[in-house]
Design a protein around this motif. Structure first.
Motif: not given
Length: 325
Positions: A16, A63, A158
């Motif tokens: 990520a 993300n 994320g």
């Protein structure tokens, strides 16, 4: 369907971080002399209040959108938010051209609702957070895709990228305090930290009346609570099984503080920490004060300053409320 025992992998958080690249800000980590003196331990701040959109939420949202690229122009999306998640979704969708509706309880900051609408994103305001989730479910039945930061590993991964930066910038951390709403930041941050430093202690922080993770840990399963806290960004009626699993795996304790503590912490962040923060971040100061005396003398504390989306009017209103009690 995600397995109930599924835990995020550190490799997914690193992926990520690579994916997000320059899409997000690598926020600063600073030592706070004022808060260190107040809490009697070195206090380092991870300044996600300076992130795009004013909170850490941009990390998980961007993300997530990266994983949905093929669907962005084909589907409609809905998200429930007490403020920061909605801002992050709105900013990402306006940039990427996605069709998004944000459902928010009327307890959400008026400034956050106005910010989202200024981006051209549709907002539905409901009487309370339970109605907001019911409204989202209704739209899901109409074909909308629900963006749910309470039960999504991609979003949590994320969020975990902030912890990769925090521990790199401050490797001496022994204790990290994380505000908990739905638990996605807790899941991502705890994974990133514990996988690299197994001995680091993670402390979750909630307010009374928004303590759904605390209740779930006590019962060993998610349970619905009646949200009564003034802090809309923490007000999730029930955490998901997925986020509970991460808390069970990694968290020392959920520290529950009062709304008044959170307001006083917000003021302390301004006066002692020289930071403009919202109430969820303010709760961290009270939690750290409560736990610090139990910690070893050489403990180094990290506070994730999750957001700064509060208007001066909201701030003055909460401060005034201290004097009315």
């Amino acid at each position: 369907m995600v397995e109930m025992n599924y835990l995020i992998e550190l490799t997914s958080i690193h992926a990520a971080a690579t994916r997000l690249g320059r899409e997000i800000i690598r926020t600063a980590t600073i030592l706070s002399p004022g808060l260190s003196a107040k809490i009697q331990r070195p206090i380092y701040l991870k300044l996600e209040n300076t992130q795009i959109g004013g909170s850490f939420k941009a990390r998980g949202v961007l993300n997530k959108f990266a994983s949905l690229q093929a669907e962005l122009s084909l589907k409609r999306f809905v998200a429930v938010s007490g403020g920061n998640f909605g801002i992050a979704v709105a900013e990402a969708s306006s940039k990427l051209g996605a069709d998004v509706t944000i459902v928010m309880p009327q307890s959400a900051p008026a400034s956050s609702i106005a910010k989202i609408r200024s981006l051209g994103v549709s907002v539905i305001v409901t009487n309370n957070v339970n109605e907001a989730f019911a409204q989202a479910e209704d739209l899901a039945r109409q074909g909308y895709v629900v963006l749910d930061d309470c039960a999504d590993t991609t979003i949590a991964e994320g969020h975990g990228t902030l912890a990769l930066e925090f521990i790199e910038d401050c490797p001496q951390l022994t204790d990290v305090f994380v505000a908990v709403g739905g638990g996605a930041m807790l899941a991502g941050v705890a994974t990133a930290l514990k996988k690299q430093r197994p001995h680091i202690r993670i402390w979750g922080v909630e307010t009374a009346g928004a303590n759904s993770m605390d209740q779930a840990l006590r019962l060993g399963k998610p349970a619905e609570i009646e949200v009564s806290s003034i802090i809309s960004t923490l007000g999730v009626p029930m955490v998901s099984e997925l986020m509970l699993r991460h808390a069970q795996a990694y968290v020392e304790e959920m520290v529950v503080v009062s709304d008044r503590d959170a307001v006083e912490g917000m003021v302390s962040f301004g006066e002692d920490g020289k930071q403009w923060v919202e109430l969820a971040s303010g709760a961290l100061v009270a939690a750290a004060q409560k736990i610090a005396p139990q910690l070893p003398p050489d403990a180094t504390i990290g506070l994730i300053v999750c957001g700064g989306n509060i208007s001066s009017e909201d701030r003055q209103k909460w401060i005034a409320s201290l004097h009315q009690q």
